[in-house]
Design a protein around this motif. Structure first.
Motif, short mmCIF file in Angstrom:
data_model
loop_
_atom_site.label_atom_id
_atom_site.label_comp_id
_atom_site.label_asym_id
_atom_site.label_seq_id
_atom_site.Cartn_x
_atom_site.Cartn_y
_atom_site.Cartn_z
N LEU A 2 0.86 -1.19 0.00
CA LEU A 2 0.00 0.00 0.00
C LEU A 2 0.89 1.24 0.00
N LEU A 3 0.69 2.13 -0.98
CA LEU A 3 1.51 3.33 -1.14
C LEU A 3 0.63 4.56 -0.93
N LEU A 32 8.05 4.30 -7.37
CA LEU A 32 8.05 3.03 -6.66
C LEU A 32 6.93 2.13 -7.16
N ASN A 33 5.77 2.69 -7.40
CA ASN A 33 4.64 1.91 -7.90
C ASN A 33 4.97 1.29 -9.26
N MET A 58 -1.83 2.13 -5.18
CA MET A 58 -1.33 3.50 -5.10
C MET A 58 -2.48 4.43 -4.76
N PHE A 59 -2.42 5.07 -3.59
CA PHE A 59 -3.49 5.96 -3.15
C PHE A 59 -3.15 7.44 -3.33
N GLY A 60 -1.89 7.75 -3.62
CA GLY A 60 -1.56 9.10 -4.03
C GLY A 60 -1.44 10.11 -2.91
N ALA A 61 -1.80 11.36 -3.24
CA ALA A 61 -1.52 12.51 -2.38
C ALA A 61 -2.50 12.63 -1.23
N ALA A 62 -1.98 13.14 -0.10
CA ALA A 62 -2.80 13.63 1.03
C ALA A 62 -3.92 12.68 1.40
N ALA A 79 2.90 -4.70 3.20
CA ALA A 79 3.71 -3.55 3.58
C ALA A 79 2.95 -2.27 3.28
N VAL A 80 3.26 -1.23 4.05
CA VAL A 80 2.71 0.11 3.83
C VAL A 80 3.88 1.06 3.69
N VAL A 81 3.86 1.88 2.63
CA VAL A 81 4.88 2.91 2.43
C VAL A 81 4.21 4.27 2.59
#
Length: 343
Positions: A217-218, A233-234, A246-250, A267-269
């Motif tokens: 999860l990014l 990274l994605n 990929m969840f992106g910004a904010a 994993a979570v980044v």
């Protein structure tokens, strides 16, 4: 009567009048000073001049200047680019064999090591200068060509770490030190880098079940808008066959926690560009989350990315220093993680 504006680009086959230096500069996206400098230093000037030595650029002069711009955007030094533009020959700086293809995935669909493309120590600065010149000229075509060529020749990891990221930082510093000038340069460069990275992101149904573990999860922490490192990274994870979301910004804290509960990620980044947005309590909360059956419960591996986390304690969390290090950690984590379902 011919009512065309002499500053407009010529149409093929039309007998257009020669362009002034100002009109040609607008057409090419460079300054008139640059054109005069190229004329004085490298002999890339107009074939004819009017009275008073005013420059007037004929179509063949324009073609030579377009080649000059293309070559400098490719990172070729101006003197070599000028010689090649005059002679119509490919410069030596571009006569390089392509790097090897990116490493294929590992056995049984598991991620391969993070090696990607050819090393770039000698060419990094030249490639970066070419990318920056194209951005300053607002030359979208040259940016697309340079970025695509870079990824093809060197691979995504090397291109990002050695060229894209340093060039973005350099353009950002120039903007910050020039009183809000060059904002358009940074925005154009960022948009094209993002577009290129997304074009090289491979989504496949096979990758989703390759390891049996949850995805990576990014997300950017709440208030953080800098997504390009996570986009890189994605894309790199997708090329290794590692499933990611990929969840992106904010991303709001509540939404991030809900996504972790739903996905059970391996994993979570979390990315934080600034210390003001780096929320250590949020990272600790995510790290402590568990799911799965009693006796075999799982927790996510937590990676903290970005300069915002510098100097913060990170017990039980990892802080990779580069894209390649993050890939190595995540690939190893996907291999080691047992299958699990979020509770």
């Amino acid at each position: 009567m011919d009512v065309r504006n002499p500053a407009e680009p010529s149409r093929p086959g039309a007998a257009d009048p020669a362009l002034t230096t100002g009109a040609l500069a607008r057409r090419l996206g460079v300054s008139p000073t640059t054109l005069r400098s190229w004329d004085r230093r490298y002999g890339i000037g107009p074939a004819a001049r009017t009275g008073g030595r005013h420059r007037r650029w004929a179509p063949e002069d324009v073609t030579t200047l377009e080649t000059m711009c293309r070559l400098t955007a490719s990172g070729v030094p101006p003197a070599e680019a000028a010689r090649a533009a005059r002679e119509g020959a490919e410069p030596a700086a571009l006569r390089r064999p392509p790097g090897p293809a990116p490493a294929p995935g590992g056995p049984a669909g598991l991620p391969a090591p993070a090696a990607d493309g050819a090393p770039l120590p000698a060419d990094a600065r030249q490639e970066g200068r070419g990318l920056a010149r194209a951005a300053v000229r607002l030359d979208a075509v040259a940016l697309e060509e340079r970025l695509e060529s870079m990824l093809t020749r060197y691979g995504l990891v090397v291109a990002w770490q050695d060229v894209m990221a340093p060039t973005l930082h350099a353009v950002g510093r120039r903007w910050a030190s020039s009183g809000d000038r060059y904002v358009e340069v940074e925005h154009l460069l960022s948009w094209h880098v993002s577009t290129t990275l997304r074009r090289h992101t491979r989504q496949s149904a096979a990758a989703a079940g390759a390891t049996g573990a949850g995805p990576v999860l990014l997300a950017c922490v709440p208030g953080e808008q800098h997504t390009l490192p996570l986009e890189a990274l994605n894309a790199a994870l997708s090329r290794l066959g590692v499933p990611a979301r990929m969840f992106g910004a904010a991303v709001p804290a509540e939404a991030l926690l809900a996504a972790v509960r739903r996905l059970g990620p391996v994993a979570v980044v979390l990315w934080a560009q600034a210390r003001s947005t780096a929320s250590l309590p949020l990272a600790e909360h995510v790290t402590a989350m568990e799911w799965g059956v009693r006796g075999a419960r799982a927790r996510p591996l937590m990676l903290l990315g970005g300069p915002g986390w510098s100097g913060r304690p990170a017990r039980g969390m990892l802080r990779p220093a580069s894209l390649s290090e993050a890939l190595d950690i995540l690939a190893a984590g996907c291999r080691a993680a047992p299958p699990g379902e979020p509770s």
